[in-house]
Design an enzyme around this catalytic site. Sequence first.
Site, short mmCIF file in Angstrom:
data_model
loop_
_atom_site.label_atom_id
_atom_site.label_comp_id
_atom_site.label_asym_id
_atom_site.label_seq_id
_atom_site.Cartn_x
_atom_site.Cartn_y
_atom_site.Cartn_z
N SER A 141 16.75 -35.92 -22.61
CA SER A 141 17.63 -36.95 -22.07
C SER A 141 19.00 -36.32 -21.83
O SER A 141 19.38 -35.37 -22.52
CB SER A 141 17.76 -38.11 -23.05
OG SER A 141 18.82 -38.98 -22.69
N TYR A 154 19.47 -40.79 -31.34
CA TYR A 154 18.67 -40.50 -30.15
C TYR A 154 19.15 -39.21 -29.49
O TYR A 154 18.35 -38.32 -29.17
CB TYR A 154 18.77 -41.68 -29.18
CG TYR A 154 18.05 -41.50 -27.88
CD1 TYR A 154 16.68 -41.68 -27.77
CD2 TYR A 154 18.77 -41.16 -26.72
CE1 TYR A 154 16.03 -41.51 -26.55
CE2 TYR A 154 18.13 -41.00 -25.51
CZ TYR A 154 16.76 -41.18 -25.42
OH TYR A 154 16.12 -41.02 -24.22
#
Length: 258
Positions: A141, A154
């Site tokens: 990501s 995350y």
Amino acid sequence: MRKLDGKVAIITGGGGGLGSEASRRLAAEGARVVVADVDMAAATRVASELGDRGFAYHFDYRDEKSIKGLIDATIARWGRLDLLDNNGTATTAGDGPIETADAAVWDLVYQVTMRGYVLASKYAIPHLRAAGGGLIINMGSDSARSGDLQLSAYGAMKAAVLTLTQYIATQYGKEGIRCVSITPGLILTQTARSYIGEEGIAMMESHHLTPRLGIPADLAALVAFLASDESVFLTGINIPLDGGFLSHLPTTANLRRP
């Protein structure tokens, strides 16, 4: 002949907006696809679209037996494995600034996004070797490549995934097993559209170098290319798929304004 004829792929998170589009693209290119998801109803729905090229499997990245079961079921069904797409992930409420870090939140994100990728790769590698080589894609990501005000766990776990990719590529490359990570930016799934809203979309568009934001088909096309024999010299790298979002100075959007 389609470029993925004869190949077998596992798409984790295959029932979601990104995984489902990748599953469809791979099947259209000739692959047989295991649509794996913790949401069995979503996995079944996507697999049913693929006809005899699709197979739905319920699994949970938090459960090692479940992960091994996914790999074993793939081999039992189709006899080989050519691609593992570690696409499933976990975002959760409470994943905020470090000062408010909740150990349970960090443990969950670690279990799914890091530990899960490691274990899925562990059980896939012997079968990729048996097939004469293959590919593991680890989904990262843009959160792994820059800081933010939230999603600390995350972002940290996705950053670890990029290094994991290099280790797998280094350790198994001579056996024909490649490993590549992808760091998508904002990809406009239906879920993303709903929580960002039109104002947020306009703001994000101003910070991209492309005329539009990403769509699931962009990611699916990259996965299909990486899964093909056309990409055999690519390994141990991360590929940003973010329309140039992180490749310019932060002031660029302001300087463009009239």
